[in-house]
Design an enzyme around this catalytic site. Structure first.
Site, short mmCIF file in Angstrom:
data_model
loop_
_atom_site.label_atom_id
_atom_site.label_comp_id
_atom_site.label_asym_id
_atom_site.label_seq_id
_atom_site.Cartn_x
_atom_site.Cartn_y
_atom_site.Cartn_z
N GLU A 33 0.84 -1.19 0.00
CA GLU A 33 0.00 0.00 0.00
C GLU A 33 0.88 1.25 0.00
OE1 GLU A 33 -1.85 0.19 3.79
OE2 GLU A 33 -2.50 2.26 3.55
N ASP A 82 -0.61 -1.15 6.03
CA ASP A 82 -0.38 -0.58 7.36
C ASP A 82 -1.24 -1.28 8.40
OD1 ASP A 82 1.38 1.21 6.34
OD2 ASP A 82 -0.05 2.89 6.27
N ASP A 125 -3.27 -0.25 10.47
CA ASP A 125 -4.32 0.61 11.00
C ASP A 125 -5.64 0.32 10.27
OD1 ASP A 125 -3.96 1.66 8.52
OD2 ASP A 125 -3.18 3.59 9.18
N ASP A 135 -7.31 1.96 7.96
CA ASP A 135 -7.24 2.10 6.51
C ASP A 135 -6.54 0.90 5.89
OD1 ASP A 135 -8.60 4.39 6.24
OD2 ASP A 135 -6.85 5.71 5.97
#
Ligand code: 0RA
Length: 652
Positions: free
Chosen positions: A429, A502, A504, A506
């Protein structure tokens, strides 16, 4: 027989018994698949399969399962109870024979739909061999019998321990998985409950109660509507437009049950079962169903002039499956299982059995429900039109050579080795993390493909839009194995496709979007075990010169405790301000915060990294998760996210 020879025989047969069980303990994976979480939970399934067999024979209607406080599991059924009379060949209680001799676990009579093949049907003796201890109680003929075992070996002969009402029959088995065999021995309620729900859908007369005495959870599964309710459950997050079609029949001692409905989704979801085993790879029963569906709907459409004479469109099998959710359940006396995971039905006679039952009864249904028939055909016509549009779009893309592996995307940093066996590709990403990964990788066998932000949600897009999407085109070109019906995993340019996002919200959303795309358009990539999820660390903990990484909160706490930190003091303060001097914790928010070397050390080095392999073992769970997270209906999605608030981790 003199007492002496009887004793000798007893000893000889006992030695054979122990040898048999020893073989199971030496190579447990041969009998239960593996010695990890999956194998562990398989023990329970194995016992429950026997209780389900009793239900199939009409002798049992309830199963009670509990995960006990001490970590053992109890399965109680109300079937006939394992026979206890003396076995004519083995000269000991049939109960002891069933519990200690390999493959004696099934019924003695062959007239039931015994679960066999695959990993199922290895018998309760395997569970016994792999348990530190096991206790069985049988209620039969007004008496309660009991025997206990240690790693498969009887502790004593079968004992009579009480009386019950003559009608009260059944079997109760409690076992403690052996920690000398299994890597993990803690049973997870959710894993067991998911399978029990599936069994309750597939066997409508049964009630399955399951409770966890440790985590204090319980569920009770009973579905009067059987697979009709199963289909509706699978479609919970989709919008449907007609009542569920249900077909039931039997031919040549092979009962067939099918339930299906259409929704406004673009993909199909057909779950097939043989003797309650999910046939992930399909087989003859599935082929029979698809053939009958296509032929019957086509005939119906022509006969009722629902396809306009001047229309250039012909309806194909794919058109009749767009938006279709179906459950097919057949019972086969002697199933032959084939394929990579032994979940493909080979019996060729089953194709024509399913085909004729579904063909005949679906035609009847359509005659009786013309308005539903019309709506379904109209939907299939729209599917055919979209397919035609998609073909045009695909031709266009092909001409531009974007799907051609000779023209690899510019963003791809390919590896130098060409043998797919030894190559892997990281789908990363963002450009900045992509940059670190490019520098940190071993360029001989690791390729990096950075993709931008959120890719298209394929669950909500028509195929022509999917094929126009830049990020998706890039992945198709890089993998080089095609797409959709033309996808061929054996052509993939990499043996592993690793998603690295990541840690998180998102990141997990992007990961879900990518997985959804794979699931809908490159499913074989998942079923052949090529898809992985990278596991970057969450924390870096520094003490003086020492730097260690922690991959979750528990590991962080363990490391801190080892460094002599009083965790309680730190937690109460809810920040790092009262960490002892010289100790410092940093939380990685994104991959971009790591330099190339750190990324290699923590996440990409095959010698030290851990990755999650994505698999589709439970088609039920997988489809549910994708549909829940990606579909249109909001309420189930919210419920799901609330339940799994910590991580919406798609470990399918
Ligand atoms: C062998 C023969 C029969 C039943 C069973 C085994 C049996 C095994 C298990 C394991 C858990 N629950 C079970 N229930 C039954 C046939 C019994 C008969 O013919 O009466």
């Amino acid at each position: 027989m003199t007492k002496e020879t009887a004793q000798k025989n007893y000893t000889a047969s006992n030695i054979n018994v122990l040898k048999g069980l020893e073989a199971v303990r030496k190579r447990p994976a041969m009998y239960i698949g593996d010695i990890g979480q999956r194998g562990l939970h398989h023990l329970v399934n194995e016992v429950v399969d026997n209780s389900i067999d009793e239900a199939l024979g009409g002798y049992n209607d309830k199963i009670d399962i509990s995960i006990n406080k001490d970590g053992s599991v109890t399965v109680i059924d109300y079937g006939r109870g394992i026979p206890v009379d003396i076995h004519p060949v083995e000269k000991k209680s049939a109960l002891e024979v069933v519990m200690t001799i390999l493959h004696a676990g099934g019924k003695f009579d062959k007239s039931s739909y015994k679960v066999s093949g695959g990993l199922h049907g290895v018998g309760v003796s395997v569970v016994n061999a792999l348990s530190e201890w096991l206790k069985v109680e049988v209620r039969r003929g007004g008496k309660i019998y009991m025997q206990e075992y240690e790693r498969g070996a009887p502790r004593h002969e079968v004992k009579e321990i009480g009386k019950v009402n003559k009608n009260d029959t059944g079997t109760k088995i409690t076992f403690m998985p052996d920690n000398q065999i299994f890597k993990v021995t803690k049973f997870k309620f959710d894993i067991l409950a998911e399978r029990m729900r599936e069994l309750a859908f597939l066997n409508k007369n049964i009630t399955i109660n399951i409770k966890d005495e440790i985590e204090e959870e319980s569920e009770s599964f009973h579905y009067k509507g059987g697979i009709i309710e199963f289909v509706q459950y699978l479609d919970e997050a989709r919008t449907t437009f007609h009542k569920t079609v249900y077909i039931e029949g039997e031919k040549d001692d092979t009962p067939v049950e099918v339930a299906f409905e259409y929704s406004d989704a673009y993909s199909d979801n057909i779950c097939s079962y043989v003797n309650n085993i999910n046939t992930i790879e399909g087989g003859s029963h599935l082929v029979g169903f698809k053939t009958a569906l296509t032929r019957t709907f086509n005939n119906y459409a022509i006969k009722n002039k629902l396809i306009k004479d001047n229309s250039k469109i012909t309806l194909t099998g794919d058109d009749f499956r767009e938006g279709l959710t179906a459950v097919i359940s057949v019972k086969v006396m002697e199933p032959q299982f084939e394929g990579q995971t032994k979940t493909k039905l080979g019996n060729s006679e089953v194709k024509s059995i399913v085909e004729s039952i579904v063909g005949e009864k679906l035609a009847d249904f359509l005659e009786e429900n013309p308005s539903i028939g019309k709506k379904i055909i109209e939907k299939c016509m729209r599917a055919a039109e979209a397919r035609e549009a998609a073909r045009k779009a695909r031709d266009l893309v092909r001409r531009k050579s974007a799907l051609d592996s000779m023209h690899l995307p510019g963003k791809l940093a390919d590896c130098s080795i060409k043998d797919p066996e030894h190559c892997e590709i990281y789908v990363v990403e963002g450009d900045s993390a992509g940059g670190s990964a490019k520098m940190g990788r071993d360029r001989r066998f690791q390729a990096i493909l950075p993709i931008k932000g959120k890719i298209l949600n394929v669950e909500k897009a028509k195929i022509n839009k999917v094929l126009e999407n830049t990020e998706i085109k890039t992945m198709i070109a890089a993998f080089g194995a095609g797409i959709g019906a033309e996808f061929d995993a054996s052509k993939a340019r990499y043996g592993k496709v690793i998603i690295m996002t990541d840690a998180d919200v998102d990141g997990s959303h992007i990961r879900t979007l990518i997985l959804t795309f794979f699931y809908r358009y490159m499913k074989e990539l998942i079923t052949t075990g090529k898809v992985y999820i990278a596991q970057p660390p969450l924390y870096k903990i520094k003490k003086g010169k020492e730097e260690v990484y922690a991959y979750d909160d528990e590991e962080r706490d363990r490391i801190l405790a080892r460094m002599g930190v009083n965790l309680k003091a730190v937690k109460e303060n809810e920040d790092d301000s009262n960490l002892p001097k010289g100790i410092n914790i940093s939380r990685y928010k994104g991959l971009g915060e790591m330099n190339p070397e750190q990324l290699w050390d923590t996440t990409m080095n095959p010698e030290t990294r851990t990755m999650l392999q994505v698999n589709l073992e439970s088609a039920l769970a997988a489809d549910k998760i994708f549909e829940t997270l990606m579909g249109d209906v909001v309420e189930p999605r919210r419920a799901f996210i609330e339940k799994h608030a910590k991580y919406a981790n798609i470990d399918v």
